[in-house]
Design a protein around this motif. Structure first.
Motif, mmCIF file in Angstrom:
data_model
loop_
_atom_site.group_PDB
_atom_site.id
_atom_site.type_symbol
_atom_site.label_atom_id
_atom_site.label_comp_id
_atom_site.label_asym_id
_atom_site.label_seq_id
_atom_site.Cartn_x
_atom_site.Cartn_y
_atom_site.Cartn_z
ATOM 1 N N TYR A 38 56.817 67.142 -33.310
ATOM 2 C CA TYR A 38 56.345 65.783 -32.972
ATOM 3 C C TYR A 38 57.236 65.161 -31.898
ATOM 4 O O TYR A 38 56.754 64.436 -31.025
ATOM 5 C CB TYR A 38 56.271 64.909 -34.230
ATOM 6 C CG TYR A 38 55.126 65.336 -35.125
ATOM 7 C CD1 TYR A 38 53.822 64.961 -34.832
ATOM 8 C CD2 TYR A 38 55.351 66.183 -36.209
ATOM 9 C CE1 TYR A 38 52.767 65.409 -35.609
ATOM 10 C CE2 TYR A 38 54.301 66.631 -36.994
ATOM 11 C CZ TYR A 38 53.009 66.240 -36.691
ATOM 12 O OH TYR A 38 51.964 66.694 -37.446
ATOM 13 N N ARG A 39 58.517 65.466 -31.955
ATOM 14 C CA ARG A 39 59.432 64.972 -30.919
ATOM 15 C C ARG A 39 59.083 65.592 -29.568
ATOM 16 O O ARG A 39 59.145 64.927 -28.533
ATOM 17 C CB ARG A 39 60.882 65.311 -31.297
ATOM 18 C CG ARG A 39 61.439 64.442 -32.414
ATOM 19 C CD ARG A 39 62.807 64.918 -32.868
ATOM 20 N NE ARG A 39 63.328 64.085 -33.934
ATOM 21 C CZ ARG A 39 64.008 62.953 -33.739
ATOM 22 N NH1 ARG A 39 64.282 62.553 -32.510
ATOM 23 N NH2 ARG A 39 64.431 62.244 -34.750
ATOM 24 N N ARG A 91 66.280 64.604 -29.001
ATOM 25 C CA ARG A 91 67.094 63.812 -29.958
ATOM 26 C C ARG A 91 67.569 62.517 -29.321
ATOM 27 O O ARG A 91 68.296 61.759 -29.957
ATOM 28 C CB ARG A 91 68.329 64.601 -30.422
ATOM 29 C CG ARG A 91 68.020 65.942 -31.029
ATOM 30 C CD ARG A 91 67.484 65.848 -32.444
ATOM 31 N NE ARG A 91 66.716 67.032 -32.760
ATOM 32 C CZ ARG A 91 65.875 67.152 -33.766
ATOM 33 N NH1 ARG A 91 65.672 66.145 -34.595
ATOM 34 N NH2 ARG A 91 65.208 68.257 -33.972
ATOM 35 N N VAL A 99 58.579 58.302 -31.270
ATOM 36 C CA VAL A 99 57.914 59.397 -32.002
ATOM 37 C C VAL A 99 56.920 58.873 -33.053
ATOM 38 O O VAL A 99 55.931 59.545 -33.354
ATOM 39 C CB VAL A 99 58.970 60.374 -32.604
ATOM 40 C CG1 VAL A 99 59.781 59.752 -33.708
ATOM 41 C CG2 VAL A 99 58.330 61.657 -33.076
ATOM 42 N N ARG A 109 48.258 65.214 -34.586
ATOM 43 C CA ARG A 109 48.598 65.782 -35.900
ATOM 44 C C ARG A 109 47.741 67.020 -36.172
ATOM 45 O O ARG A 109 48.243 68.032 -36.640
ATOM 46 C CB ARG A 109 48.388 64.768 -37.033
ATOM 47 C CG ARG A 109 49.239 63.525 -36.951
ATOM 48 C CD ARG A 109 49.406 62.885 -38.316
ATOM 49 N NE ARG A 109 50.294 63.666 -39.144
ATOM 50 C CZ ARG A 109 51.629 63.619 -39.073
ATOM 51 N NH1 ARG A 109 52.232 62.808 -38.247
ATOM 52 N NH2 ARG A 109 52.359 64.386 -39.856
ATOM 53 N N GLY A 129 59.481 68.242 -43.035
ATOM 54 C CA GLY A 129 58.719 67.226 -42.322
ATOM 55 C C GLY A 129 58.402 66.031 -43.197
ATOM 56 O O GLY A 129 59.243 65.586 -44.002
ATOM 57 N N ARG A 130 57.196 65.494 -43.021
ATOM 58 C CA ARG A 130 56.786 64.318 -43.785
ATOM 59 C C ARG A 130 55.550 64.602 -44.642
ATOM 60 O O ARG A 130 55.320 63.961 -45.657
ATOM 61 C CB ARG A 130 56.429 63.154 -42.844
ATOM 62 C CG ARG A 130 57.532 62.740 -41.878
ATOM 63 C CD ARG A 130 58.694 62.133 -42.637
ATOM 64 N NE ARG A 130 59.697 61.540 -41.723
ATOM 65 C CZ ARG A 130 60.537 62.217 -40.967
ATOM 66 N NH1 ARG A 130 60.536 63.538 -40.988
ATOM 67 N NH2 ARG A 130 61.423 61.589 -40.203
ATOM 68 N N ASP A 131 54.741 65.586 -44.183
ATOM 69 C CA ASP A 131 53.436 65.850 -44.824
ATOM 70 C C ASP A 131 53.283 67.327 -45.169
ATOM 71 O O ASP A 131 52.176 67.829 -45.247
ATOM 72 C CB ASP A 131 52.307 65.442 -43.862
ATOM 73 C CG ASP A 131 52.385 66.230 -42.543
ATOM 74 O OD1 ASP A 131 53.468 66.780 -42.244
ATOM 75 O OD2 ASP A 131 51.366 66.322 -41.840
ATOM 76 N N ILE A 132 54.390 68.019 -45.327
ATOM 77 C CA ILE A 132 54.294 69.480 -45.540
ATOM 78 C C ILE A 132 53.672 69.764 -46.911
ATOM 79 O O ILE A 132 52.708 70.525 -47.014
ATOM 80 C CB ILE A 132 55.679 70.175 -45.408
ATOM 81 C CG1 ILE A 132 56.383 69.734 -44.114
ATOM 82 C CG2 ILE A 132 55.523 71.683 -45.475
ATOM 83 C CD1 ILE A 132 55.606 69.928 -42.848
ATOM 84 N N ARG A 180 61.600 53.236 -38.948
ATOM 85 C CA ARG A 180 60.873 54.513 -38.916
ATOM 86 C C ARG A 180 60.338 54.849 -40.317
ATOM 87 O O ARG A 180 59.209 55.323 -40.459
ATOM 88 C CB ARG A 180 61.777 55.625 -38.377
ATOM 89 C CG ARG A 180 61.031 56.723 -37.702
ATOM 90 C CD ARG A 180 61.703 57.185 -36.421
ATOM 91 N NE ARG A 180 63.042 57.695 -36.633
ATOM 92 C CZ ARG A 180 63.308 58.964 -36.950
ATOM 93 N NH1 ARG A 180 62.326 59.834 -37.107
ATOM 94 N NH2 ARG A 180 64.546 59.370 -37.105
#
Ligand code: DC
Length: 226
Positions: A38-39, A91, A99, A109, A129-132, A180
């Protein structure tokens, strides 16, 4: 031996990538840092001065500048976009602060999740991640959701940045992490949340080794049962 899928989710700077890398090394698994993807998409959007209304252009850039991972000279993972090393660039604060809007675009996505699933189909994988656990690998044998206080996460990011020579103000870092967290948890598509079958682990005050041991023990039990 059975190769499993391990999903590690959690908010910014909860220690996901640090522990995931160590566990991947110990188990001989592939490690995939989905945040870096995503970055990388954000890096491309900023470089080409695109905003959220130009999602098709962002997708075109992703198609012409594939995101790949490589091993650096000291064994560390490097991130390439269209063959260019962006490990440090992704970074930097400009990418970090943009992001959230790029990763909230459903089309971005969809594309990155498809890439992540293709990589996961190749064998033992640990992905963070966030949604793995909720979206990318809903059938993962082991799902971990790491949390930690904002204070501690800001401290970790502060030290990480210091090592990389990135100057940041501690209070600003705390505000950015909270902002974030809020955006990641409240977006319409795949918000940050623990899967129902995830093990939630609070890493506040726990050493890296402690977190690694906790996850690895669970993984080994599943692999041995295999
Ligand atoms: O893990 P990180 O801080 O490098 O992730 C950067 C951002 O990417 C994070 O703020 C939200 C987004 N992200 C996401 O939406 N889904 C993922 N699976 C991983 C990261």
């Amino acid at each position: 031996m059975k190769a499993i899928q391990i999903a590690i989710d959690g908010p910014a700077s909860s220690g996901k990538s640090t522990v995931a890398k160590i566990i991947a090394h110990n188990l001989g698994y592939t490690y995939l840092d989905t945040g870096a993807m995503y970055r990388s998409a954000t890096y491309l959007a900023l470089k080409h001065q695109l905003d959220g209304s130009r999602v098709n252009d962002i997708l075109d850039l992703l198609a012409t500048h594939p995101i790949t991972f490589n091993k650096g000279t000291e064994g560390q993972q490097t991130v390439l976009v269209g063959g260019v090393d962006v490990t440090d660039a992704i970074r930097q604060p400009d990418v970090t602060n943009n992001v959230s809007w790029v990763s909230a675009l459903p089309e971005v996505r969809e594309e990155l999740v498809a890439q992540q699933q293709r990589i996961a189909s190749q064998g033992g994988i640990i992905m963070d991640g966030r949604d793995i656990g909720t979206v990318v690998l809903p059938d993962a044998e082991l799902k971990i959701f790491l949390i930690a206080s904002v204070e501690e996460r800001a401290e970790r990011r502060f030290k990480e940045n210091q090592k990389k020579g990135i100057l940041t103000d501690f209070e600003t870092l705390k505000e950015e992490i909270s902002a974030r967290d809020y955006k990641d948890s409240h977006r319409a598509v795949s918000p940050l949340k623990a899967a129902e079958d995830a093990i939630v682990f609070d890493t506040t005050g726990v050493s890296i080794d402690g977190v690694v041991e906790f996850i690895q023990e669970k993984a080994k039990k599943i692999i041995d049962k295999g």
